[in-house]
Design a protein around this motif. Structure first.
Motif, PDB file in Angstrom:
ATOM      1  N   ASP A   1       0.855  -1.194   0.000  1.00  0.00           N
ATOM      2  CA  ASP A   1       0.000   0.000   0.000  1.00  0.00           C
ATOM      3  C   ASP A   1       0.893   1.246   0.000  1.00  0.00           C
ATOM      4  O   ASP A   1       1.111   1.903   1.023  1.00  0.00           O
ATOM      5  CB  ASP A   1      -0.917  -0.044   1.236  1.00  0.00           C
ATOM      6  CG  ASP A   1      -1.865   1.138   1.308  1.00  0.00           C
ATOM      7  OD1 ASP A   1      -1.784   2.032   0.433  1.00  0.00           O
ATOM      8  OD2 ASP A   1      -2.684   1.177   2.248  1.00  0.00           O
ATOM      9  N   LEU A   2       1.411   1.567  -1.185  1.00  0.00           N
ATOM     10  CA  LEU A   2       2.441   2.614  -1.279  1.00  0.00           C
ATOM     11  C   LEU A   2       1.930   3.977  -0.814  1.00  0.00           C
ATOM     12  O   LEU A   2       2.671   4.730  -0.165  1.00  0.00           O
ATOM     13  CB  LEU A   2       2.964   2.732  -2.725  1.00  0.00           C
ATOM     14  CG  LEU A   2       3.527   1.473  -3.392  1.00  0.00           C
ATOM     15  CD1 LEU A   2       4.381   1.838  -4.592  1.00  0.00           C
ATOM     16  CD2 LEU A   2       4.303   0.586  -2.450  1.00  0.00           C
ATOM     17  N   GLU A   3       0.674   4.287  -1.144  1.00  0.00           N
ATOM     18  CA  GLU A   3       0.151   5.619  -0.775  1.00  0.00           C
ATOM     19  C   GLU A   3       0.147   5.798   0.743  1.00  0.00           C
ATOM     20  O   GLU A   3       0.593   6.818   1.263  1.00  0.00           O
ATOM     21  CB  GLU A   3      -1.283   5.809  -1.304  1.00  0.00           C
ATOM     22  CG  GLU A   3      -1.395   5.912  -2.818  1.00  0.00           C
ATOM     23  CD  GLU A   3      -0.536   7.018  -3.409  1.00  0.00           C
ATOM     24  OE1 GLU A   3      -0.321   8.038  -2.728  1.00  0.00           O
ATOM     25  OE2 GLU A   3      -0.049   6.840  -4.555  1.00  0.00           O
ATOM     26  N   SER A   4      -0.349   4.773   1.458  1.00  0.00           N
ATOM     27  CA  SER A   4      -0.429   4.880   2.925  1.00  0.00           C
ATOM     28  C   SER A   4       0.975   4.874   3.544  1.00  0.00           C
ATOM     29  O   SER A   4       1.219   5.564   4.542  1.00  0.00           O
ATOM     30  CB  SER A   4      -1.253   3.744   3.515  1.00  0.00           C
ATOM     31  OG  SER A   4      -2.510   3.715   2.921  1.00  0.00           O
ATOM     32  N   LEU A   5       1.878   4.105   2.959  1.00  0.00           N
ATOM     33  CA  LEU A   5       3.254   4.078   3.482  1.00  0.00           C
ATOM     34  C   LEU A   5       3.889   5.460   3.341  1.00  0.00           C
ATOM     35  O   LEU A   5       4.543   5.969   4.262  1.00  0.00           O
ATOM     36  CB  LEU A   5       4.105   3.034   2.739  1.00  0.00           C
ATOM     37  CG  LEU A   5       3.768   1.560   3.028  1.00  0.00           C
ATOM     38  CD1 LEU A   5       4.484   0.638   2.047  1.00  0.00           C
ATOM     39  CD2 LEU A   5       4.155   1.185   4.462  1.00  0.00           C
TER      40      LEU A   5
ATOM     41  N   VAL B   1      13.145  -1.445   2.567  1.00  0.00           N
ATOM     42  CA  VAL B   1      12.084  -2.274   1.983  1.00  0.00           C
ATOM     43  C   VAL B   1      12.528  -3.734   1.962  1.00  0.00           C
ATOM     44  O   VAL B   1      13.558  -4.062   1.369  1.00  0.00           O
ATOM     45  CB  VAL B   1      11.746  -1.806   0.554  1.00  0.00           C
ATOM     46  CG1 VAL B   1      10.522  -2.547   0.029  1.00  0.00           C
ATOM     47  CG2 VAL B   1      11.528  -0.299   0.519  1.00  0.00           C
ATOM     48  N   GLY B   2      11.767  -4.603   2.606  1.00  0.00           N
ATOM     49  CA  GLY B   2      12.092  -6.027   2.639  1.00  0.00           C
ATOM     50  C   GLY B   2      11.708  -6.756   1.356  1.00  0.00           C
ATOM     51  O   GLY B   2      12.563  -7.235   0.628  1.00  0.00           O
TER      52      GLY B   2
ATOM     53  N   ALA C   1       8.984  -3.305  -6.950  1.00  0.00           N
ATOM     54  CA  ALA C   1       8.513  -3.439  -8.340  1.00  0.00           C
ATOM     55  C   ALA C   1       7.427  -2.401  -8.642  1.00  0.00           C
ATOM     56  O   ALA C   1       7.285  -1.953  -9.777  1.00  0.00           O
ATOM     57  CB  ALA C   1       7.991  -4.847  -8.576  1.00  0.00           C
ATOM     58  N   LYS C   2       6.659  -2.012  -7.617  1.00  0.00           N
ATOM     59  CA  LYS C   2       5.590  -1.026  -7.835  1.00  0.00           C
ATOM     60  C   LYS C   2       6.107   0.413  -7.789  1.00  0.00           C
ATOM     61  O   LYS C   2       5.341   1.353  -7.992  1.00  0.00           O
ATOM     62  CB  LYS C   2       4.493  -1.201  -6.772  1.00  0.00           C
ATOM     63  CG  LYS C   2       3.619  -2.427  -7.029  1.00  0.00           C
ATOM     64  CD  LYS C   2       2.630  -2.652  -5.908  1.00  0.00           C
ATOM     65  CE  LYS C   2       1.340  -1.876  -6.089  1.00  0.00           C
ATOM     66  NZ  LYS C   2       0.337  -2.243  -5.069  1.00  0.00           N
ATOM     67  N   GLY C   3       7.382   0.586  -7.467  1.00  0.00           N
ATOM     68  CA  GLY C   3       7.956   1.935  -7.539  1.00  0.00           C
ATOM     69  C   GLY C   3       7.964   2.711  -6.239  1.00  0.00           C
ATOM     70  O   GLY C   3       7.936   3.942  -6.241  1.00  0.00           O
TER      71      GLY C   3
END
Ligand code: AMP
Ligand code: GLY
Length: 424
Positions: free
Chosen positions: A50-54, A68-69, A75-77
């Motif tokens: 959940d990139l936005e929330s992170l 990042v583990g 891969a999602k950027g």
């Protein structure tokens, strides 16, 4: 310094453990973390993809370094997103994360920079792939191009199996869009080895080599898993062979990319086969391995947070890494049935007793606390790790610790590190 670690496996618990030993680090948040990371910092209820929330969390908390583990956020950027907002984050950008998320991208780069790897052909149509099989000798290896949670590689011993693999990947779309394109490559034979290195885009610093055990059961029987155990160092390459490998694989790739104005930053992980004609790259990953991290990081002397910051800032040249010379063995305890169906919610007992032994480390993966009890909550549940002078005694030590831990259905391999034949 405030650190955010993304992921929830034993690899991430091990990263949190190592980072927490740094005098620079004040607090570590794990998203989403597990029962082990909760004991060393704070878990945040945000999923790893959940990139936005992170990003929102990291901006709000003014996180100084994000680590990042797993591969999916890379891969999602996630790195591009965080960097755009001025946040420091350890890992490659989306374009270079394709080294793991597209096997075709990785193979083409290996070809370009003369890195040893199996001969291959690429196909985007099943009928052309099947036609190609008419002129092949078997076995062949068929790989889905994209991410398939380690399951997108099928070793086919004859034409029938190869036709079936093409259908599974390209027609039935077992791995979704990851199977739009495939690679058909030569099957290699030999022992497998994992080598990881820090890279800041210019300087490469290798970590000690390790050996994973991917099959579920002893003697490499049963289905492939995420990894059932590992040990380090391995006797598969001597010092000279190891240095040659770094010059043959890591340095040409990082230097070649740098020339193209692409700086590979983070961990570069090569999965290798030691064949009769030398090492050959099976795959690249763009992150720490799990369980490789659990046997390599405990041997790292020095400050992981500092090394990671130097990597992000392009200052690895200033760093020298020293290694604990001892052997390290990790045994993964899994839920009964893993990697197939398994039950969750079984009470885990004995961790505290196991930890009383000297040089035993226990990293959580699928665990969660409920009503003061520790319960299983995933396939791979715990990584039990021992350090010791000789590999044989370290193996004995780790299994003594394993014997103190129990949960219903607990499943593990009893032969982790036997591949080394106790040469070390
Ligand atoms: P990969 O995800 O590409 O590492 O592949 C997963 C596993 O498949 C590896 O760990 C090897 O055991 C096996 N494998 C991959 N490529 C080959 C190959 N060319 N020859 C033999 N085995 C392979
Ligand atoms: N242990 C294999 C991996 O992390 O990909």
């Amino acid at each position: 310094m405030k650190v955010l670690v993304v992921g929830s496996g034993a690899r991430e618990h091990c990263l949190v453990d190592k980072l927490s030993q740094s005098s620079k680090v004040d607090i570590i948040y794990s998203a989403p973390g597990n029962g082990g990371t909760a004991q060393l910092g704070k878990n945040v209820d945000i999923k790893a993809d959940d990139l936005e929330s992170l990003l929102e969390f990291a901006l709000n908390k003014k996180i100084d370094l994000t680590v990042v583990g797993p591969e999916i956020p890379l891969a999602k950027g996630i790195v591009d997103k965080f960097k755009d907002q001025g946040l420091k984050i350890f890992g490659p950008n989306k374009e270079l994360a394709k080294l793991e998320s597209s096997k075709i991208f990785a193979k083409k780069l290996m070809q370009k920079y003369n890195i040893p790897t199996a001969d291959f052909e690429v196909f985007n149509q099943p009928d052309l792939a099947k036609k190609h099989l008419e002129k092949r000798e078997f076995p062949v290896v068929i790989k889905a191009d994209g991410l398939a949670a380690g399951k997108g590689v099928i070793i086919c011993k004859d034409r029938k199996e190869a036709d079936a693999a093409i259908e599974t990947i390209m027609i039935d779309k077992k791995f979704g869009g990851a199977g739009d394109k495939i690679i058909i490559e030569d099957c290699l034979f030999g022992q497998e080895l994992s080598v990881l290195a820090f890279s800041d885009g210019e300087t490469v610093i290798p970590l000690v080599g390790s050996q994973d055990h991917k099959r579920a059961f002893d003697n490499d029987q049963g289905p492939n898993t995420g990894g059932m155990g590992a040990y380090a160092p391995t006797p598969l390459l001597d010092k000279q062979g190891f240095n040659q490998l770094i010059d043959l694989v890591f340095r040409p790739l990082v230097a070649g990319l740098n020339k193209e104005n692409k700086k590979y930053k983070g961990i570069l992980y090569a999965g290798l086969m030691i064949t009769n004609s030398g090492p050959s790259v099976l795959e690249f990953n763009v992150r720490f391995g799990d369980p490789e991290a659990q046997v390599v990081l405990p041997k790292l002397k020095g400050d992981l947070a500092e090394i990671m910051l130097k990597t992000v800032d392009g200052k690895l040249k200033e760093t020298k890494i020293e290694w604990d010379k001892r052997a390290c063995v990790c045994v993964v305890l899994a839920s009964g049935g893993y990697p197939g169906k398994y039950e969750k919610g079984k009470e885990i007992k004995g961790i505290e007793v196991a930890k009383e032994q000297k040089d035993i480390l226990i990293y959580h993966a699928g665990t969660k606390e409920k009503d003061d009890k520790l319960l299983t909550s995933g396939g791979r549940v715990l990584s039990v790790v021992a350090l010791g002078d000789k590999l044989k005694e370290t193996k004995d030590k780790v299994y003594q610790a394993v014997n103190k831990i129990s949960f219903e259905g607990m499943q593990y391999r009893t032969d982790i590190s036997n591949k080394a034949k106790f040469k070390i």
